[in-house]
Design an enzyme around this catalytic site. Structure first.
Site, mmCIF file in Angstrom:
data_model
loop_
_atom_site.group_PDB
_atom_site.id
_atom_site.type_symbol
_atom_site.label_atom_id
_atom_site.label_comp_id
_atom_site.label_asym_id
_atom_site.label_seq_id
_atom_site.Cartn_x
_atom_site.Cartn_y
_atom_site.Cartn_z
ATOM 1 N N ASP A 56 0.818 -1.357 -0.096
ATOM 2 C CA ASP A 56 0.080 0.095 0.089
ATOM 3 C C ASP A 56 0.679 1.435 0.143
ATOM 4 O OD1 ASP A 56 1.165 -0.497 2.512
ATOM 5 O OD2 ASP A 56 -0.729 -0.163 3.629
ATOM 6 N N ARG A 104 -1.513 12.492 10.125
ATOM 7 C CA ARG A 104 -0.447 13.059 10.582
ATOM 8 C C ARG A 104 -0.193 14.350 9.704
ATOM 9 N NH1 ARG A 104 2.977 7.598 11.677
ATOM 10 N NH2 ARG A 104 2.028 7.628 13.620
ATOM 11 N N SER A 108 5.929 7.204 13.104
ATOM 12 C CA SER A 108 5.955 5.848 12.453
ATOM 13 C C SER A 108 6.439 4.855 13.134
ATOM 14 C CB SER A 108 6.881 6.171 11.094
ATOM 15 O OG SER A 108 7.316 4.891 10.831
#
Ligand code: MIC
Ligand code: SF4
Length: 765
Positions: free
Chosen positions: A105, A458, A653
């Protein structure tokens, strides 16, 4: 610990047998937990206790004990799976020990539209996709090919289940908490532990309760709940905690809405977030073809929520309780640059003007793992439909990313894509796209201060388009569409009107969504590839000349010496997220090649000595250079070094590149005012020592030409401060203490050079 090689099949959805197995022990484990803790339990505690390796023996002190857990599944996305599986390959096991999946993805770049961009990605990334597909086939891992959707949306649709526990190599793995699962974002080395049959080791969490009353109405959306929670708790307020949502308001939120809320728990640093099993989850399970799991969950419903006593008096059981009244919750928008800077949509225009942020919007983006469900799209499309009927079109670029192929095919069938296209929107591939900087944006350049609005999670600088002068604001999908129609932040859809070409003033009606598709989901071209039954002939190809993939060499074991007078590569000022340490966007290309990706090391970090990003002084030759070049120089010269950070170092992350790159280049310790959970664990796993300034003011005493010593490492022990020194250029020293959070087992990782080295040794021996 012995590796148990459970034979299992990896299917496109979690098997009923797996769920039965989890529920088979639930009741008994819950009573063990109640007995051992001497009190009723919250939902998170029930799920965790049911997944403990040793429910009777495990220490359960919140915020202190490290617990060994057995997750039911592992999920990895393509940008982190490469490093995770390169590590897994070196462990020497024939197959992953628990059902695991890879989801493609992150590597699809948004340029034209979904179809064209997917074809380009298949071409550009073929080497990486081939590697991931063959390595998955070889080790019995399910493979979701490019275009199948964003990992967390696919996991919610196929794999999450109430009361389950999983880990995923992506910080937004907690999305599955919307379906009652304890789902934790981790670095690849943690995934390797579990895939090699070892437990997942994590601090027994603190518990934050969020009591929801009332119900969402008008323009308010699930997004606003988590933006509110982030405003209250800030980006580090959830560190080390599980956030558990409950109360009458919880029942009024759809399953995918709950997932939005849990997803963005990553933005407050929470270990994960979770909702109790309810009718909305049952409806979602049924609608996504998992009636049998809904039936099982119904039979165990009493153990898939907190005990009544907890709900009656939550402050007795949670470390902190937050109250949110959904009846009065106004639509919020956060940003720029940090996900905890929220205000109402009504106020943002004035605030932007006061701060000199452009009110004009240059692009509006709907999607990401956070907000790309069927319900999200229907609510956003309801605004687009009204607008088109009133002769309005978007005044700015508007891009939509469906969360999965299933969502895309369903919204296409139901005419919702056409609603967006009617106001001029572009539909992108079912992927992360601009959320992670995969955006070939040509309308602005670095230096052009501009405002974008997204429904993502984010908003760190450079994250979406690579430009530090883009200011990103985050809000619900329906508000993104409304703002796109207005073209300005200075628009409150509740009170303001838009003007169409005929000069008429149009007031938008409140968005209406459909929780689930009335006609059921259309799976589209689902894109799952099961591992073959006979895996012996599968070859995993890594070209030695590749610039994108590189087999890993084990990091050397600790040489037993203290770290004496090491130069400071970087003293980072303020936010130093994983995007600052190891940027994404164009660098995603090198996620499987440690040496090449090390070319981005600390490029975003703000040098505390001069306020500049990404450059510092090379202590070996006195020259100013980009940090990655200095690190390379130190590495080649055999000069170990340290890094200094501020608060919440490594926020964001899960990418372990932010720990592996420093390790590869010779970093020995990172000393900070505080760390984000995943970043700290990743450093420990890779053999870099994370230390916390005992006195945060010590940070201010470190100057550019100082060196740092970390002493007494042979005596490294849990709960024992570490002696350190600042060595000034004239040789004078300033002693200081650093604390650390090592467990006895983690100290062994440090000594062995990395956690993986221990697994390798066990396998070899
Ligand atoms: C992100 O949202 O920052 C990412 C990209 O999904 C990361 C994972 C990565 O860096 O590959 C995350 O959230 O963990
Ligand atoms: Fe992808 Fe963005 Fe979600 Fe990360 S936050 S998984 S980049 S959609």
């Amino acid at each position: 610990m012995a590796v148990d090689r459970v034979e299992h099949t990896v299917t496109p959805t979690t098997s009923v047998e797996l769920v039965e197995g989890v529920y088979a022990t639930l009741e008994e484990r819950v009573s063990i937990g109640r007995r051992r803790l001497g009190r009723p339990l919250t939902l998170a505690e029930k799920i965790l206790i049911n997944h403990l390796r040793d429910p009777e023996g495990q220490e359960l002190e919140r915020g202190r004990s490290y617990a060994d857990l057995q997750p039911d599944r592992v999920a990895m996305q393509d940008a982190t799976a490469q490093m995770a599986l390169l590590q897994f390959m070196t462990a020497g096991l024939p197959q992953a020990a628990v059902p695991s999946t890879v989801h493609c993805d992150h590597l699809i770049q948004a340029r034209d539209d979904g179809k064209v961009d997917l074809l380009a990605a298949l071409d550009n990334n073929s080497e990486v996709y081939d590697f991931l597909e063959t390595v998955s086939a070889k080790y019995g891992i399910g493979f979701w090919k490019p275009g199948s959707g964003i990992i967390h949306q696919v996991v919610l649709e196929q794999y999450a289940f109430p009361g389950g526990m999983m880990i995923g190599t992506d910080s937004h793995t907690p999305n599955a908490g919307g379906l009652g699962m304890v789902a934790i974002g981790v670095g690849g080395a943690d995934a390797v532990d579990v895939m090699t049959g070892h437990p997942f080791n994590v601090r027994w969490p603190k518990l934050i309760g969020v009591h929801l009353t009332g119900s969402l109405n008008g323009w308010s959306a699930p997004k606003d709940i988590i933006l509110k929670v982030a405003e209250i708790l800030t980006v580090k307020g959830g560190t080390g905690a599980i956030v558990e949502y409950f109360g009458p308001g919880a029942n009024s939120i759809s399953c995918t809405g709950k997932a939005t809320i849990c997803n963005m728990g990553a933005e407050i640093g929470a270990t994960t977030s979770v909702f109790a099993y309810d009718d909305a989850m049952a409806r979602y399970l049924k609608s996504t073809g998992r009636e049998a799991i809904a039936d099982l969950a119904n039979a165990h419903a009493h153990d898939l929520r907190a005990d009544d006593e907890v709900l009656a008096d939550p402050s007795q059981f949670f470390d902190e309780v937050i109250e949110i009244d959904l009846d009065t919750l106004a639509p919020l928008i956060n940003g720029p640059h940090t996900p905890d800077l929220a205000r109402t949509v009504a106020e943002v225009g004035a605030e932007a003007r006061a701060n000199g942020w452009p009110t004009e919007i240059s692009a509006a983006l709907v999607g990401s793992c956070t907000n790309s469900s069927y319900e999200d799209i229907t609510r956003a499309a309801s605004i687009a439909r009204q607008a088109a009927a009133a002769g309005l079109t978007a005044k700015t670029d508007l891009m939509i990313t469906p969360g999965s192929e299933q969502v895309r095919a369903t919204i296409e069938r139901d005419g919702l894509l056409a609603d967006f296209e009617a106001i001029g929107a572009t539909v992108l591939a079912n992927a992360c796209g601009p959320c992670i900087g995969q955006w070939a944006r040509s309308d602005v350049k670095e230096g052009d201060t501009n405002t974008i609005v997204t429904s993502y999670n984010r908003n760190f600088p450079k994250r979406n388009d690579g430009f530090s002068t883009t200011l990103a604001f985050v809000t619900s999908p329906e508000t993104v569409v409304a703002l796109a129609l207005a073209g300005t932040l200075d628009f409150n859809p509740i009170t303001d009107t838009l003007t169409n070409d005929a000069g008429e003033a149009i007031r938008l009606d409140v968005p209406v969504g459909e929780e689930l598709p009335a006609l059921g989901f259309d799976p589209g071209d689902s894109g799952f590839i099961a591992p073959p039954a006979d895996r012996s002939s599968v070859e995993v190809a890594v070209d030695p000349n590749s610039d994108r993939l590189q087999l890993l060499e084990p990091f050397p074991a600790w040489d037993g010496e203290d770290f004496v007078a090491l130069p400071v590569l970087v003293k980072a000022k303020g936010k130093c997220t994983t995007d600052h340490i190891s940027a994404a966007g164009p660098w995603l290309r090198f996620r499987g090649h440690l040496e090449n990706i090390s070319g981005n090391l600390f490029l975003g970090a703000i040098n505390a000595f001069d306020g500049e990003a990404g450059v510092g002084k090379d202590q070996l030759d006195g020259e100013r250079k980009p940090f990655p070049e200095i690190a390379k120089h130190y590495h080649e010269a055999g000069q170990p070094w340290v890094a200094i950070g501020d608060e919440n170092y490594g926020e964001g992350s899960s990418r372990e590149h932010a720990a592996m790159e420093p390790r590869f280049r010779g970093c020995r310790a990172v000393i900070c005012r505080s760390f984000a959970r995943i970043a700290e664990t990743n450093l420990k796993k890779q053999g870099v020592v994370p230390l916390w300034f005992a006195d945060p003011a010590t940070y201010d005493q470190i100057e550019e030409d100082d060196r740092i010593s970390v002493l007494g490492l042979a005596d490294l022990a849990p709960d024992t401060p570490v002696r350190c020194q600042i060595v000034k250029p004239d040789g004078t020293t300033i002693d200081f203490e650093a604390t650390q959070t090592y467990s006895p087992e983690q100290i062994e990782w440090f000594k062995a050079g990395s956690a993986l080295n221990i697994i390798r040794q066990a396998q070899a021996g």
